[in-house]
Design a protein around this motif. Structure first.
Motif, PDB file in Angstrom:
ATOM      1  N   THR A  72       6.315   8.140  -9.579  1.00  0.00           N
ATOM      2  CA  THR A  72       7.029   7.784 -10.813  1.00  0.00           C
ATOM      3  C   THR A  72       8.338   7.070 -10.487  1.00  0.00           C
ATOM      4  O   THR A  72       8.672   6.042 -11.090  1.00  0.00           O
ATOM      5  CB  THR A  72       7.290   9.068 -11.649  1.00  0.00           C
ATOM      6  OG1 THR A  72       6.039   9.729 -11.837  1.00  0.00           O
ATOM      7  CG2 THR A  72       7.889   8.744 -12.986  1.00  0.00           C
ATOM      8  N   LEU A  75       7.583   3.600  -9.404  1.00  0.00           N
ATOM      9  CA  LEU A  75       7.402   2.693 -10.542  1.00  0.00           C
ATOM     10  C   LEU A  75       8.763   2.253 -11.086  1.00  0.00           C
ATOM     11  O   LEU A  75       9.005   1.060 -11.326  1.00  0.00           O
ATOM     12  CB  LEU A  75       6.610   3.395 -11.661  1.00  0.00           C
ATOM     13  CG  LEU A  75       5.095   3.459 -11.506  1.00  0.00           C
ATOM     14  CD1 LEU A  75       4.482   4.475 -12.478  1.00  0.00           C
ATOM     15  CD2 LEU A  75       4.447   2.089 -11.726  1.00  0.00           C
ATOM     16  N   THR A  94      -4.125   5.188 -19.026  1.00  0.00           N
ATOM     17  CA  THR A  94      -3.561   5.508 -17.714  1.00  0.00           C
ATOM     18  C   THR A  94      -2.883   6.864 -17.810  1.00  0.00           C
ATOM     19  O   THR A  94      -2.773   7.437 -18.895  1.00  0.00           O
ATOM     20  CB  THR A  94      -2.535   4.437 -17.254  1.00  0.00           C
ATOM     21  OG1 THR A  94      -1.951   4.825 -16.008  1.00  0.00           O
ATOM     22  CG2 THR A  94      -1.410   4.242 -18.256  1.00  0.00           C
ATOM     23  N   PHE A  95      -2.400   7.354 -16.682  1.00  0.00           N
ATOM     24  CA  PHE A  95      -1.609   8.583 -16.688  1.00  0.00           C
ATOM     25  C   PHE A  95      -0.263   8.267 -17.348  1.00  0.00           C
ATOM     26  O   PHE A  95       0.282   7.166 -17.170  1.00  0.00           O
ATOM     27  CB  PHE A  95      -1.429   9.066 -15.243  1.00  0.00           C
ATOM     28  CG  PHE A  95      -0.690  10.361 -15.112  1.00  0.00           C
ATOM     29  CD1 PHE A  95      -1.158  11.512 -15.732  1.00  0.00           C
ATOM     30  CD2 PHE A  95       0.485  10.442 -14.374  1.00  0.00           C
ATOM     31  CE1 PHE A  95      -0.473  12.716 -15.613  1.00  0.00           C
ATOM     32  CE2 PHE A  95       1.177  11.636 -14.240  1.00  0.00           C
ATOM     33  CZ  PHE A  95       0.685  12.774 -14.868  1.00  0.00           C
ATOM     34  N   ALA A  97       2.707   8.808 -16.754  1.00  0.00           N
ATOM     35  CA  ALA A  97       3.863   8.394 -15.934  1.00  0.00           C
ATOM     36  C   ALA A  97       4.079   6.880 -15.978  1.00  0.00           C
ATOM     37  O   ALA A  97       5.221   6.420 -15.876  1.00  0.00           O
ATOM     38  CB  ALA A  97       3.678   8.842 -14.485  1.00  0.00           C
ATOM     39  N   THR A  98       3.008   6.106 -16.122  1.00  0.00           N
ATOM     40  CA  THR A  98       3.181   4.638 -16.140  1.00  0.00           C
ATOM     41  C   THR A  98       4.052   4.255 -17.334  1.00  0.00           C
ATOM     42  O   THR A  98       4.991   3.457 -17.219  1.00  0.00           O
ATOM     43  CB  THR A  98       1.820   3.922 -16.227  1.00  0.00           C
ATOM     44  OG1 THR A  98       0.857   4.613 -15.445  1.00  0.00           O
ATOM     45  CG2 THR A  98       1.917   2.480 -15.779  1.00  0.00           C
ATOM     46  N   VAL A 140      -3.017  -1.367 -14.143  1.00  0.00           N
ATOM     47  CA  VAL A 140      -3.268  -0.076 -13.467  1.00  0.00           C
ATOM     48  C   VAL A 140      -4.702  -0.084 -12.938  1.00  0.00           C
ATOM     49  O   VAL A 140      -5.645  -0.318 -13.704  1.00  0.00           O
ATOM     50  CB  VAL A 140      -3.089   1.116 -14.445  1.00  0.00           C
ATOM     51  CG1 VAL A 140      -3.227   2.437 -13.692  1.00  0.00           C
ATOM     52  CG2 VAL A 140      -1.745   1.041 -15.163  1.00  0.00           C
ATOM     53  N   ALA A 168      -1.614   3.779  -8.008  1.00  0.00           N
ATOM     54  CA  ALA A 168      -1.540   5.202  -7.640  1.00  0.00           C
ATOM     55  C   ALA A 168      -2.870   5.736  -7.118  1.00  0.00           C
ATOM     56  O   ALA A 168      -2.902   6.642  -6.295  1.00  0.00           O
ATOM     57  CB  ALA A 168      -1.081   6.029  -8.841  1.00  0.00           C
ATOM     58  N   HIS A 169      -3.983   5.142  -7.604  1.00  0.00           N
ATOM     59  CA  HIS A 169      -5.314   5.646  -7.222  1.00  0.00           C
ATOM     60  C   HIS A 169      -5.971   4.802  -6.130  1.00  0.00           C
ATOM     61  O   HIS A 169      -7.144   5.010  -5.834  1.00  0.00           O
ATOM     62  CB  HIS A 169      -6.248   5.628  -8.450  1.00  0.00           C
ATOM     63  CG  HIS A 169      -5.729   6.387  -9.629  1.00  0.00           C
ATOM     64  ND1 HIS A 169      -6.312   6.348 -10.868  1.00  0.00           N
ATOM     65  CD2 HIS A 169      -4.674   7.225  -9.752  1.00  0.00           C
ATOM     66  CE1 HIS A 169      -5.634   7.117 -11.716  1.00  0.00           C
ATOM     67  NE2 HIS A 169      -4.634   7.647 -11.063  1.00  0.00           N
ATOM     68  N   SER A 190       0.969   6.508  -5.380  1.00  0.00           N
ATOM     69  CA  SER A 190       1.403   7.906  -5.485  1.00  0.00           C
ATOM     70  C   SER A 190       0.770   8.687  -4.341  1.00  0.00           C
ATOM     71  O   SER A 190      -0.429   8.566  -4.084  1.00  0.00           O
ATOM     72  CB  SER A 190       0.942   8.513  -6.812  1.00  0.00           C
ATOM     73  OG  SER A 190       1.048   9.930  -6.749  1.00  0.00           O
ATOM     74  N   HIS A 192       1.004  12.046  -4.400  1.00  0.00           N
ATOM     75  CA  HIS A 192       1.080  13.397  -4.953  1.00  0.00           C
ATOM     76  C   HIS A 192       0.001  14.278  -4.315  1.00  0.00           C
ATOM     77  O   HIS A 192      -1.047  13.775  -3.880  1.00  0.00           O
ATOM     78  CB  HIS A 192       0.887  13.339  -6.482  1.00  0.00           C
ATOM     79  CG  HIS A 192       1.006  14.670  -7.132  1.00  0.00           C
ATOM     80  ND1 HIS A 192      -0.082  15.365  -7.577  1.00  0.00           N
ATOM     81  CD2 HIS A 192       2.093  15.440  -7.358  1.00  0.00           C
ATOM     82  CE1 HIS A 192       0.330  16.522  -8.076  1.00  0.00           C
ATOM     83  NE2 HIS A 192       1.645  16.583  -7.961  1.00  0.00           N
ATOM     84  N   LYS A 195      -3.654  13.627  -4.893  1.00  0.00           N
ATOM     85  CA  LYS A 195      -4.223  12.302  -4.624  1.00  0.00           C
ATOM     86  C   LYS A 195      -5.056  12.312  -3.327  1.00  0.00           C
ATOM     87  O   LYS A 195      -4.943  13.220  -2.508  1.00  0.00           O
ATOM     88  CB  LYS A 195      -3.107  11.253  -4.517  1.00  0.00           C
ATOM     89  CG  LYS A 195      -2.346  11.044  -5.832  1.00  0.00           C
ATOM     90  CD  LYS A 195      -3.184  10.308  -6.845  1.00  0.00           C
ATOM     91  CE  LYS A 195      -2.445   9.926  -8.101  1.00  0.00           C
ATOM     92  NZ  LYS A 195      -2.124  11.046  -9.005  1.00  0.00           N
ATOM     93  N   PHE A 326      -8.624   9.807 -18.782  1.00  0.00           N
ATOM     94  CA  PHE A 326      -7.278   9.953 -19.280  1.00  0.00           C
ATOM     95  C   PHE A 326      -7.325  10.040 -20.790  1.00  0.00           C
ATOM     96  O   PHE A 326      -7.385   9.007 -21.444  1.00  0.00           O
ATOM     97  CB  PHE A 326      -6.417   8.765 -18.841  1.00  0.00           C
ATOM     98  CG  PHE A 326      -6.089   8.828 -17.377  1.00  0.00           C
ATOM     99  CD1 PHE A 326      -5.079   9.672 -16.925  1.00  0.00           C
ATOM    100  CD2 PHE A 326      -6.791   8.072 -16.465  1.00  0.00           C
ATOM    101  CE1 PHE A 326      -4.777   9.744 -15.569  1.00  0.00           C
ATOM    102  CE2 PHE A 326      -6.489   8.146 -15.117  1.00  0.00           C
ATOM    103  CZ  PHE A 326      -5.476   8.979 -14.665  1.00  0.00           C
TER     104      PHE A 326
HETATM  105  C1  LIG Z   1      -1.938   6.126 -12.605  1.00  0.00           C
HETATM  106  C2  LIG Z   1      -0.780   6.977 -12.159  1.00  0.00           C
HETATM  107  N1  LIG Z   1       0.454   6.439 -12.164  1.00  0.00           N
HETATM  108  C3  LIG Z   1       1.526   7.141 -11.758  1.00  0.00           C
HETATM  109  C4  LIG Z   1       1.405   8.440 -11.318  1.00  0.00           C
HETATM  110  C5  LIG Z   1       2.636   9.199 -10.952  1.00  0.00           C
HETATM  111  O1  LIG Z   1       2.690   9.552  -9.619  1.00  0.00           O
HETATM  112  P1  LIG Z   1       3.535  10.825  -9.133  1.00  0.00           P
HETATM  113  O2  LIG Z   1       2.860  12.043  -9.629  1.00  0.00           O
HETATM  114  O3  LIG Z   1       3.522  10.701  -7.652  1.00  0.00           O
HETATM  115  O4  LIG Z   1       4.912  10.685  -9.709  1.00  0.00           O
HETATM  116  C6  LIG Z   1       0.126   9.038 -11.281  1.00  0.00           C
HETATM  117  C7  LIG Z   1      -0.162  10.405 -10.801  1.00  0.00           C
HETATM  118  O5  LIG Z   1       0.426  11.350 -10.728  1.00  0.00           O
HETATM  119  C8  LIG Z   1      -0.988   8.291 -11.733  1.00  0.00           C
HETATM  120  O6  LIG Z   1      -2.225   8.839 -11.751  1.00  0.00           O
END
Ligand SMILES: Cc1ncc(COP(=O)(O)O)c(C=O)c1O
Length: 387
Positions: A72, A75, A94-95, A97-98, A140, A168-169, A190, A192, A195, A326
């Motif tokens: 995050t 980004l 998307t998740f 966080a984007t 994404v 991220a993926h 990411s 995380h 992942k 999602f």
């Molecule tokens: C598509 C996408 N973007 C951004 C993130 C954010 O990454 P992070 O959790 O490392 O902050 C994630 C996953 O967590 C994600 O799946």
């Protein structure tokens, strides 16, 4: 039938999670930890971080990698360094966080739809969402499935706006033979825990643009100017990756190919075992994904005689903890659902897909025998509901 169970107990004794962390060889990790204790260097561009960065640049085949504390923040840094402001066009599918990474900086995410029969941003929809306030586009690569990078590049060039990828993926993926980390003006990963490749928490910005990379590096360290200790060049933040995360990353790099192989094996097992389960369609990667990490196993629940939500609940009772990745799409979540400025184009494909998807467990902690059992349990639930 294998997988048939006693009615009072779940099919699996322990929960089977989507995204249970993949782990490296413990001995390799321990050696790196010892080196942290020997050096007493815990963060601030330490020796492991520098080694990790070099190895990632080789592995991801890109000129610059800036490892940071999570995806995050990666980004947010990339968006700020690229000069994003006012409005940015991105997919709703998307998740969250984007979208949040933009809104956190007072930028409005303007949601565009995904392509029919795909999981990624539809170039036509993105074009229709652009106004004179648009300062950039984020594509994404959802599930690692690549965006239509040629079409998005053409739109970005036509409008003279930067193109950022949320990758991220996409760790270790290739698109039409091009490493995912090289696409767009910059890409963001990411690391995380859930992942394919993790550093506990972590992430990275990748780019072939040296000037952009330098800007991101300085912004990531409070905006301090290169070697001049007391001078500040940019509004900055602290997104630095610590040595312990770099240690995990270095150890994980040794295990990446074995994890990829396990995921591929699991994916084939899902394709085989679920071929006779009615109403579930495995979403296949597009042909443009020339190298996959097989991190996600996603089914579209179609005419199964049971709703997606009921199927998810029934599987959870069996300790198969599927996820609705999602659902419901960013535009149907707070705060965006009450912001008309976010909604400019139809999101019919996004809504149809997000209402049908289920993500199934894979990774090191899952094997083909478990998958056969998961398929049998799913078939049984569907049969019970139809019968
Ligand atoms: C598509 C996408 N973007 C951004 C993130 C954010 O990454 P992070 O959790 O490392 O902050 C994630 C996953 O967590 C994600 O799946």
């Amino acid at each position: 039938m294998e997988g048939q169970k006693n009615l009072s107990s779940p099919a699996f004794k322990e929960p089977v999670h989507v995204g249970r962390p993949n782990l490296p060889d413990r001995k390799v990790f321990d050696r790196y930890i010892q080196s942290i204790f020997d050096s007493r260097w815990l963060t601030n561009n330490g020796p492991l971080l520098r080694q990790f960065k070099e190895k990632l640049q080789d592995y991801l085949e890109v000129k610059n990698v800036i490892p940071v504390c999570n995806g995050t923040i990666a980004l947010e840094l990339a968006e700020r360094a690229l000069g994003f402001q006012r409005e940015v066009v991105m997919p709703s599918y998307t998740f969250i966080a984007t979208a949040h990474s933009l809104r956190w900086q007072q930028i409005t995410p303007v949601f565009a739809d995904i392509q029919h029969k795909a999981t990624t941003l539809a170039p036509k929809s993105a074009r229709n969402a652009i106004t004179e306030a648009t300062s950039g586009i984020i594509g994404v690569h959802v599930y690692g499935h690549p965006c239509d990078h040629s079409a998005l590049k053409a739109i970005a060039m036509e409008r003279s706006i930067p193109l950022l990828y949320d990758a991220a993926h996409s760790f270790g993926c290739e698109v039409d033979g091009i490493p995912a980390a090289k696409l767009g003006d910059a890409s963001v990963f990411s690391f995380h825990a859930t992942k394919f490749f993790n550093t506990f928490e972590g992430g990275a910005i990748t780019t072939d643009d040296d000037d952009l990379a330098e800007k991101v590096r300085l912004m990531n360290n409070f905006g301090f100017a290169g070697r001049e200790k007391d001078k500040v060049d940019y509004l900055g933040i602290n997104g630095k990756m610590s040595e312990i995360s770099a240690a995990m990353g270095l150890a994980m790099l040794d295990s990446v190919e074995s994890i990829r192989n396990r995921n591929r094996e699991n994916y084939s097992a899902y394709a085989d075992s679920f071929s006779s389960v009615p109403g579930l369609e495995l979403i296949e990667p597009p042909a443009s994904l020339t190298r996959n990490n097989w991190q996600y196993v996603i089914f579209r629940v179609n005419k199964a005689g049971i709703t997606r939500d009921n199927l998810a609940q029934a599987l959870e009772r069996e300790n198969i903890l599927v996820r609705k990745y999602f659902h419901p799409g960013c535009h149907r979540l707070v705060p965006y659902c009450s912001e008309p400025s976010s909604l400019r184009v139809s999101l019919a494909e996004t809504e149809a897909l997000s209402d049908a998807v289920l993500s199934f467990p894979t990774g090191q902690a899952v094997n083909p025998d478990m998958i056969e059992k998961i398929a049998n349990v799913t078939a049984e639930i569907i049969e019970r509901n139809c019968g």
